[in-house]
Motif scaffolding. Structure first.
Motif, PDB file in Angstrom:
ATOM      1  N   ARG A 197       0.845  -1.209   0.000  1.00 49.93           N
ATOM      2  CA  ARG A 197       0.000   0.000   0.000  1.00 49.93           C
ATOM      3  C   ARG A 197       0.875   1.251   0.000  1.00 49.93           C
ATOM      4  NH1 ARG A 197      -2.873  -2.817   3.935  1.00 49.93           N
ATOM      5  NH2 ARG A 197      -2.080  -1.389   5.513  1.00 49.93           N
ATOM      6  N   ASN A 198       1.972   1.188   0.738  1.00 49.06           N
ATOM      7  CA  ASN A 198       2.886   2.321   0.822  1.00 49.06           C
ATOM      8  C   ASN A 198       3.504   2.637  -0.537  1.00 49.06           C
ATOM      9  OD1 ASN A 198       4.510   4.365   1.851  1.00 49.06           O
ATOM     10  ND2 ASN A 198       6.078   2.961   2.568  1.00 49.06           N
ATOM     11  N   ILE A 199       3.968   1.626  -1.258  1.00 48.73           N
ATOM     12  CA  ILE A 199       4.579   1.902  -2.568  1.00 48.73           C
ATOM     13  C   ILE A 199       3.542   2.462  -3.538  1.00 48.73           C
ATOM     14  CG2 ILE A 199       4.370  -0.402  -3.606  1.00 48.73           C
ATOM     15  CD1 ILE A 199       7.178   0.118  -4.854  1.00 48.73           C
ATOM     16  N   GLU A 200       2.294   1.995  -3.434  1.00 45.50           N
ATOM     17  CA  GLU A 200       1.227   2.552  -4.273  1.00 45.50           C
ATOM     18  C   GLU A 200       1.049   4.049  -3.986  1.00 45.50           C
ATOM     19  OE1 GLU A 200      -0.838   1.287  -6.776  1.00 45.50           O
ATOM     20  OE2 GLU A 200       0.531  -0.413  -6.739  1.00 45.50           O
ATOM     21  N   GLU A 201       1.075   4.407  -2.718  1.00 45.24           N
ATOM     22  CA  GLU A 201       0.942   5.819  -2.344  1.00 45.24           C
ATOM     23  C   GLU A 201       2.111   6.642  -2.867  1.00 45.24           C
ATOM     24  OE1 GLU A 201       0.323   6.169   1.881  1.00 45.24           O
ATOM     25  OE2 GLU A 201      -1.400   4.803   1.827  1.00 45.24           O
ATOM     26  N   LYS A 228      -8.764  10.202 -11.200  1.00 45.41           N
ATOM     27  CA  LYS A 228      -8.971  10.059 -12.643  1.00 45.41           C
ATOM     28  C   LYS A 228      -7.651   9.776 -13.358  1.00 45.41           C
ATOM     29  CE  LYS A 228     -11.475  12.194 -16.419  1.00 45.41           C
ATOM     30  NZ  LYS A 228     -12.452  13.190 -16.794  1.00 45.41           N
ATOM     31  N   GLU A 229      -6.585  10.466 -12.966  1.00 46.32           N
ATOM     32  CA  GLU A 229      -5.274  10.228 -13.566  1.00 46.32           C
ATOM     33  C   GLU A 229      -4.781   8.812 -13.272  1.00 46.32           C
ATOM     34  OE1 GLU A 229      -3.058  14.556 -13.621  1.00 46.32           O
ATOM     35  OE2 GLU A 229      -3.311  13.559 -11.687  1.00 46.32           O
ATOM     36  N   LYS A 230      -5.002   8.338 -12.043  1.00 41.10           N
ATOM     37  CA  LYS A 230      -4.593   6.974 -11.687  1.00 41.10           C
ATOM     38  C   LYS A 230      -5.351   5.950 -12.527  1.00 41.10           C
ATOM     39  CE  LYS A 230      -4.709   8.015  -7.026  1.00 41.10           C
ATOM     40  NZ  LYS A 230      -4.775   7.684  -5.612  1.00 41.10           N
ATOM     41  N   GLU A 231      -6.625   6.189 -12.717  1.00 40.04           N
ATOM     42  CA  GLU A 231      -7.444   5.286 -13.524  1.00 40.04           C
ATOM     43  C   GLU A 231      -6.955   5.254 -14.971  1.00 40.04           C
ATOM     44  OE1 GLU A 231     -12.084   5.048 -14.828  1.00 40.04           O
ATOM     45  OE2 GLU A 231     -11.655   5.654 -12.761  1.00 40.04           O
ATOM     46  N   LYS A 232      -6.660   6.436 -15.529  1.00 45.15           N
ATOM     47  CA  LYS A 232      -6.156   6.499 -16.905  1.00 45.15           C
ATOM     48  C   LYS A 232      -4.800   5.803 -17.021  1.00 45.15           C
ATOM     49  CE  LYS A 232      -8.247  10.469 -19.095  1.00 45.15           C
ATOM     50  NZ  LYS A 232      -7.973  11.688 -19.854  1.00 45.15           N
ATOM     51  N   ILE A 243      -1.348   1.271 -18.912  1.00 41.89           N
ATOM     52  CA  ILE A 243      -0.416   0.184 -18.618  1.00 41.89           C
ATOM     53  C   ILE A 243      -1.027  -1.155 -19.015  1.00 41.89           C
ATOM     54  CG2 ILE A 243       0.776  -1.051 -16.755  1.00 41.89           C
ATOM     55  CD1 ILE A 243       1.094   1.749 -15.390  1.00 41.89           C
ATOM     56  N   VAL A 244      -2.297  -1.353 -18.698  1.00 47.50           N
ATOM     57  CA  VAL A 244      -2.977  -2.592 -19.090  1.00 47.50           C
ATOM     58  C   VAL A 244      -2.982  -2.727 -20.609  1.00 47.50           C
ATOM     59  CG1 VAL A 244      -5.235  -3.749 -19.145  1.00 47.50           C
ATOM     60  CG2 VAL A 244      -4.376  -2.790 -16.998  1.00 47.50           C
ATOM     61  N   ARG A 245      -3.248  -1.635 -21.307  1.00 50.63           N
ATOM     62  CA  ARG A 245      -3.284  -1.671 -22.769  1.00 50.63           C
ATOM     63  C   ARG A 245      -1.901  -2.002 -23.350  1.00 50.63           C
ATOM     64  NH1 ARG A 245      -4.923   3.506 -26.140  1.00 50.63           N
ATOM     65  NH2 ARG A 245      -5.908   3.938 -24.155  1.00 50.63           N
ATOM     66  N   MET A 246      -0.831  -1.414 -22.781  1.00 51.98           N
ATOM     67  CA  MET A 246       0.523  -1.719 -23.256  1.00 51.98           C
ATOM     68  C   MET A 246       0.844  -3.197 -23.032  1.00 51.98           C
ATOM     69  SD  MET A 246       2.920   1.569 -22.365  1.00 51.98           S
ATOM     70  CE  MET A 246       2.240   2.086 -20.808  1.00 51.98           C
ATOM     71  N   THR A 247       0.435  -3.718 -21.884  1.00 54.06           N
ATOM     72  CA  THR A 247       0.664  -5.135 -21.599  1.00 54.06           C
ATOM     73  C   THR A 247      -0.058  -6.005 -22.616  1.00 54.06           C
ATOM     74  OG1 THR A 247       0.919  -4.652 -19.242  1.00 54.06           O
ATOM     75  CG2 THR A 247       0.435  -6.939 -19.841  1.00 54.06           C
ATOM     76  N   LYS A 248      -1.308  -5.690 -22.898  1.00 53.29           N
ATOM     77  CA  LYS A 248      -2.077  -6.463 -23.877  1.00 53.29           C
ATOM     78  C   LYS A 248      -1.462  -6.353 -25.264  1.00 53.29           C
ATOM     79  CE  LYS A 248      -6.477  -6.469 -21.479  1.00 53.29           C
ATOM     80  NZ  LYS A 248      -7.861  -6.016 -21.450  1.00 53.29           N
TER      81      LYS A 248
END
Length: 150
Positions: free
Chosen positions: A113-117, A126-130, A135-140
């Motif tokens: 949790r700390n590294i995420e923060e 909204k920026e985190k969601e984007k 990142i998910v799209r690049m992985t795919k």
């Protein structure tokens, strides 16, 4: 726009994350635990109500069978997980956390949790969601390329 290679920046970020995780409390507490092992322990801990197999690690973490096998072997050797038979198929071995791993699970969760923060400091929801979507799209994108196309 200036050429700024995204792949190089992601690689650098990955290395910084690895160093950060390996220098924090759960890794300092126990010898021979690596950042990747801590993510695996956390994953198995989160999935405590279902059987987790090596194949699940391959899929979840995008690693090869060989890498998963070496990692699991090392984690068994270091006393973090055990391979256990399942009633419904004698050929399958589920991965089970040992007491040693369970004892550090809460500390590891706090560190994750700390590294995420730290990673997302100053980002709006909204920026985190984007960013996550990118990142998910690049992985795919990479997963959809077979080696013979590259």
């Amino acid at each position: 726009m200036e050429n700024r290679p995204i792949g190089m920046e992601l690689r650098k970020l990955s290395l910084h994350m690895k160093r950060y995780m390996e220098s924090h409390s759960h890794c300092k507490m126990i010898d021979r635990i690596t950042g990747s092992s801590s993510w695996i322990i956390a994953y198995i801990g989160e999935e405590k109500n279902k059987d987790v197999f090596q194949k699940d690690l391959e899929k979840k973490f995008g690693i090869t069978r060989s890498t998963a096998s070496k990692t699991v072997d090392a984690m068994v050797k270091n006393g973090f997980i055990e391979r256990s038979c399942v009633d419904y198929d004698a050929r399958l071995k589920k991965l089970v956390l040992t007491k040693k791993a369970l004892d550090i699970l809460d500390i590891m969760d706090r560190d994750r949790r700390n590294i995420e923060e730290v990673l997302t400091a100053g980002f709006s929801d909204k920026e985190k969601e984007k960013l996550h979507g990118y990142i998910v799209r690049m992985t795919k994108n990479l997963e959809s390329c077979s080696e013979d196309k590259v």
